[in-house]
Design a protein around this motif. Sequence first.
Motif, PDB file in Angstrom:
ATOM      1  N   GLN A 174       2.577  -1.884   7.844  1.00 48.83           N
ATOM      2  CA  GLN A 174       1.178  -1.245   8.290  1.00 48.83           C
ATOM      3  C   GLN A 174       1.288   0.279   7.933  1.00 48.83           C
ATOM      4  O   GLN A 174       0.485   0.843   7.382  1.00 48.83           O
ATOM      5  CB  GLN A 174       0.898  -1.243   9.934  1.00 48.83           C
ATOM      6  CG  GLN A 174       0.544  -2.481  10.481  1.00 48.83           C
ATOM      7  CD  GLN A 174       0.547  -2.733  12.031  1.00 48.83           C
ATOM      8  OE1 GLN A 174       0.937  -1.855  12.544  1.00 48.83           O
ATOM      9  NE2 GLN A 174      -0.005  -3.853  12.639  1.00 48.83           N
ATOM     10  N   VAL A 175       2.438   0.942   8.105  1.00 51.35           N
ATOM     11  CA  VAL A 175       2.601   2.306   7.708  1.00 51.35           C
ATOM     12  C   VAL A 175       2.442   2.484   6.195  1.00 51.35           C
ATOM     13  O   VAL A 175       1.767   3.044   5.572  1.00 51.35           O
ATOM     14  CB  VAL A 175       4.064   2.616   8.070  1.00 51.35           C
ATOM     15  CG1 VAL A 175       4.184   4.193   7.476  1.00 51.35           C
ATOM     16  CG2 VAL A 175       4.008   3.131   9.846  1.00 51.35           C
ATOM     17  N   GLY A 176       3.021   1.352   5.551  1.00 50.31           N
ATOM     18  CA  GLY A 176       2.815   1.305   4.108  1.00 50.31           C
ATOM     19  C   GLY A 176       1.430   1.298   3.680  1.00 50.31           C
ATOM     20  O   GLY A 176       1.001   1.860   2.696  1.00 50.31           O
ATOM     21  N   TYR A 177       0.740   0.457   4.067  1.00 43.16           N
ATOM     22  CA  TYR A 177      -0.703   0.185   3.599  1.00 43.16           C
ATOM     23  C   TYR A 177      -1.603   1.557   4.228  1.00 43.16           C
ATOM     24  O   TYR A 177      -2.141   2.021   3.157  1.00 43.16           O
ATOM     25  CB  TYR A 177      -1.449  -0.927   4.557  1.00 43.16           C
ATOM     26  CG  TYR A 177      -0.945  -2.352   4.236  1.00 43.16           C
ATOM     27  CD1 TYR A 177      -0.995  -2.549   2.692  1.00 43.16           C
ATOM     28  CD2 TYR A 177      -0.686  -3.392   4.924  1.00 43.16           C
ATOM     29  CE1 TYR A 177      -0.790  -4.063   2.224  1.00 43.16           C
ATOM     30  CE2 TYR A 177      -0.407  -4.595   4.290  1.00 43.16           C
ATOM     31  CZ  TYR A 177      -0.624  -4.614   3.229  1.00 43.16           C
ATOM     32  OH  TYR A 177      -0.028  -6.169   2.714  1.00 43.16           O
ATOM     33  N   SER A 178      -1.252   2.161   5.242  1.00 46.88           N
ATOM     34  CA  SER A 178      -1.811   3.488   5.730  1.00 46.88           C
ATOM     35  C   SER A 178      -1.382   4.604   4.896  1.00 46.88           C
ATOM     36  O   SER A 178      -2.239   5.215   4.083  1.00 46.88           O
ATOM     37  CB  SER A 178      -1.255   4.038   7.043  1.00 46.88           C
ATOM     38  OG  SER A 178      -1.550   3.011   8.186  1.00 46.88           O
ATOM     39  N   LEU A 179      -0.223   4.521   4.161  1.00 51.29           N
ATOM     40  CA  LEU A 179       0.072   5.490   3.289  1.00 51.29           C
ATOM     41  C   LEU A 179      -0.528   5.365   1.891  1.00 51.29           C
ATOM     42  O   LEU A 179      -1.006   6.153   1.230  1.00 51.29           O
ATOM     43  CB  LEU A 179       1.721   5.501   3.104  1.00 51.29           C
ATOM     44  CG  LEU A 179       2.576   6.230   4.052  1.00 51.29           C
ATOM     45  CD1 LEU A 179       3.930   6.198   3.888  1.00 51.29           C
ATOM     46  CD2 LEU A 179       2.168   7.777   4.390  1.00 51.29           C
ATOM     47  N   PHE A 180      -0.534   4.082   1.631  1.00 51.85           N
ATOM     48  CA  PHE A 180      -1.234   3.486   0.120  1.00 51.85           C
ATOM     49  C   PHE A 180      -2.800   4.060   0.579  1.00 51.85           C
ATOM     50  O   PHE A 180      -3.325   4.898  -0.796  1.00 51.85           O
ATOM     51  CB  PHE A 180      -1.146   2.116   0.091  1.00 51.85           C
ATOM     52  CG  PHE A 180      -1.876   1.672  -1.187  1.00 51.85           C
ATOM     53  CD1 PHE A 180      -1.282   2.148  -2.447  1.00 51.85           C
ATOM     54  CD2 PHE A 180      -3.074   1.309  -0.962  1.00 51.85           C
ATOM     55  CE1 PHE A 180      -1.713   1.496  -3.717  1.00 51.85           C
ATOM     56  CE2 PHE A 180      -3.880   0.660  -2.259  1.00 51.85           C
ATOM     57  CZ  PHE A 180      -3.139   1.017  -3.550  1.00 51.85           C
ATOM     58  N   GLY A 181      -3.333   3.812   1.505  1.00 54.86           N
ATOM     59  CA  GLY A 181      -4.650   4.421   1.644  1.00 54.86           C
ATOM     60  C   GLY A 181      -4.898   6.002   1.711  1.00 54.86           C
ATOM     61  O   GLY A 181      -5.871   6.441   1.031  1.00 54.86           O
ATOM     62  N   ILE A 182      -4.127   6.579   2.418  1.00 55.23           N
ATOM     63  CA  ILE A 182      -4.142   8.085   2.144  1.00 55.23           C
ATOM     64  C   ILE A 182      -3.751   8.562   0.701  1.00 55.23           C
ATOM     65  O   ILE A 182      -4.783   9.362   0.241  1.00 55.23           O
ATOM     66  CB  ILE A 182      -2.926   8.624   3.264  1.00 55.23           C
ATOM     67  CG1 ILE A 182      -3.389   8.321   4.502  1.00 55.23           C
ATOM     68  CG2 ILE A 182      -2.796  10.049   2.910  1.00 55.23           C
ATOM     69  CD1 ILE A 182      -2.334   8.637   5.667  1.00 55.23           C
ATOM     70  N   MET A 183      -3.003   8.076   0.052  1.00 54.41           N
ATOM     71  CA  MET A 183      -2.590   8.186  -1.268  1.00 54.41           C
ATOM     72  C   MET A 183      -3.725   8.076  -2.130  1.00 54.41           C
ATOM     73  O   MET A 183      -4.466   8.794  -2.939  1.00 54.41           O
ATOM     74  CB  MET A 183      -1.293   7.649  -1.858  1.00 54.41           C
ATOM     75  CG  MET A 183      -0.037   8.284  -1.254  1.00 54.41           C
ATOM     76  SD  MET A 183       1.675   7.227  -1.794  1.00 54.41           S
ATOM     77  CE  MET A 183       1.279   7.072  -3.428  1.00 54.41           C
ATOM     78  N   TRP A 184      -4.366   6.837  -2.056  1.00 52.85           N
ATOM     79  CA  TRP A 184      -5.552   6.385  -2.893  1.00 52.85           C
ATOM     80  C   TRP A 184      -6.625   7.198  -2.566  1.00 52.85           C
ATOM     81  O   TRP A 184      -7.461   7.861  -3.518  1.00 52.85           O
ATOM     82  CB  TRP A 184      -5.916   4.951  -2.494  1.00 52.85           C
ATOM     83  CG  TRP A 184      -7.143   4.292  -3.225  1.00 52.85           C
ATOM     84  CD1 TRP A 184      -8.466   4.274  -2.678  1.00 52.85           C
ATOM     85  CD2 TRP A 184      -6.908   3.855  -4.363  1.00 52.85           C
ATOM     86  NE1 TRP A 184      -9.088   3.803  -3.982  1.00 52.85           N
ATOM     87  CE2 TRP A 184      -8.268   3.483  -5.105  1.00 52.85           C
ATOM     88  CE3 TRP A 184      -5.969   3.790  -5.592  1.00 52.85           C
ATOM     89  CZ2 TRP A 184      -8.602   3.240  -6.291  1.00 52.85           C
ATOM     90  CZ3 TRP A 184      -6.337   3.722  -6.813  1.00 52.85           C
ATOM     91  CH2 TRP A 184      -7.533   3.210  -7.084  1.00 52.85           C
ATOM     92  N   TYR A 185      -7.044   7.673  -1.244  1.00 62.43           N
ATOM     93  CA  TYR A 185      -8.057   8.392  -0.926  1.00 62.43           C
ATOM     94  C   TYR A 185      -7.758   9.920  -1.724  1.00 62.43           C
ATOM     95  O   TYR A 185      -8.745  10.239  -2.354  1.00 62.43           O
ATOM     96  CB  TYR A 185      -7.945   8.820   0.587  1.00 62.43           C
ATOM     97  CG  TYR A 185      -9.176   9.857   0.976  1.00 62.43           C
ATOM     98  CD1 TYR A 185     -10.561   9.512   1.073  1.00 62.43           C
ATOM     99  CD2 TYR A 185      -8.694  11.151   1.374  1.00 62.43           C
ATOM    100  CE1 TYR A 185     -11.299  10.372   1.296  1.00 62.43           C
ATOM    101  CE2 TYR A 185      -9.687  12.204   1.351  1.00 62.43           C
ATOM    102  CZ  TYR A 185     -11.200  11.780   1.536  1.00 62.43           C
ATOM    103  OH  TYR A 185     -12.011  12.674   1.896  1.00 62.43           O
ATOM    104  N   TYR A 186      -6.628  10.371  -1.740  1.00 62.71           N
ATOM    105  CA  TYR A 186      -6.313  11.801  -2.295  1.00 62.71           C
ATOM    106  C   TYR A 186      -6.537  11.678  -3.613  1.00 62.71           C
ATOM    107  O   TYR A 186      -6.865  12.494  -4.319  1.00 62.71           O
ATOM    108  CB  TYR A 186      -5.025  12.455  -1.914  1.00 62.71           C
ATOM    109  CG  TYR A 186      -4.895  12.971  -0.385  1.00 62.71           C
ATOM    110  CD1 TYR A 186      -5.696  14.163  -0.343  1.00 62.71           C
ATOM    111  CD2 TYR A 186      -4.502  12.402   0.556  1.00 62.71           C
ATOM    112  CE1 TYR A 186      -5.822  14.730   1.068  1.00 62.71           C
ATOM    113  CE2 TYR A 186      -4.399  13.037   1.782  1.00 62.71           C
ATOM    114  CZ  TYR A 186      -5.253  14.318   1.932  1.00 62.71           C
ATOM    115  OH  TYR A 186      -5.191  14.701   3.237  1.00 62.71           O
ATOM    116  N   LEU A 187      -6.070  10.572  -4.471  1.00 61.70           N
ATOM    117  CA  LEU A 187      -6.018  10.335  -5.729  1.00 61.70           C
ATOM    118  C   LEU A 187      -7.420  10.098  -6.275  1.00 61.70           C
ATOM    119  O   LEU A 187      -7.921  10.627  -7.403  1.00 61.70           O
ATOM    120  CB  LEU A 187      -5.167   9.031  -6.255  1.00 61.70           C
ATOM    121  CG  LEU A 187      -3.516   9.323  -6.214  1.00 61.70           C
ATOM    122  CD1 LEU A 187      -2.841   7.856  -6.521  1.00 61.70           C
ATOM    123  CD2 LEU A 187      -3.312  10.268  -7.303  1.00 61.70           C
ATOM    124  N   THR A 188      -8.325   9.685  -5.568  1.00 60.06           N
ATOM    125  CA  THR A 188      -9.810   9.602  -5.749  1.00 60.06           C
ATOM    126  C   THR A 188     -10.609  10.353  -5.463  1.00 60.06           C
ATOM    127  O   THR A 188     -11.638  10.744  -5.939  1.00 60.06           O
ATOM    128  CB  THR A 188     -10.448   8.016  -5.217  1.00 60.06           C
ATOM    129  OG1 THR A 188     -10.135   8.105  -3.882  1.00 60.06           O
ATOM    130  CG2 THR A 188      -9.511   6.841  -6.098  1.00 60.06           C
TER     131      THR A 188
END
Length: 117
Positions: free
Chosen positions: A98-112
């Motif tokens: 779950q933390v991994g998915y959350s971090l991926f989401g946060i990273m994706w948000y910042y990247l986009t």
Amino acid sequence: DKENQEIVQKLDVVVKGSEEVAEQIREELTTVREKSTALEQEKSELADKLAAVQNQLNEVEENMTRNRTTRDKELDRLRNELADREEKIVSLNQHIEQVGYSLFGIMWYYLTHSPFA
């Protein structure tokens, strides 16, 4: 009178012979009694030794049963502890995912949404 003396002499021989036989029988009887007493003593000693060995055997069996019970309880405790740890591992793995998915989401948000994107 001579006949009577011969008879008396013969009877004396018979009586002396009977006394000797009786003495031999008494001696043999004494020997048999002594042997019997010795055998009874040995029997008593062997019975005591047997009782001591039986007591030791009973103690060993009781210790084995006690040790087996202790071992079984310890095995049950360890199995339960292992099951608890396995549950914690599964729970932690789910949390990591779950933390991994959350971090991926946060990273994706910042990247986009980054001004540098």
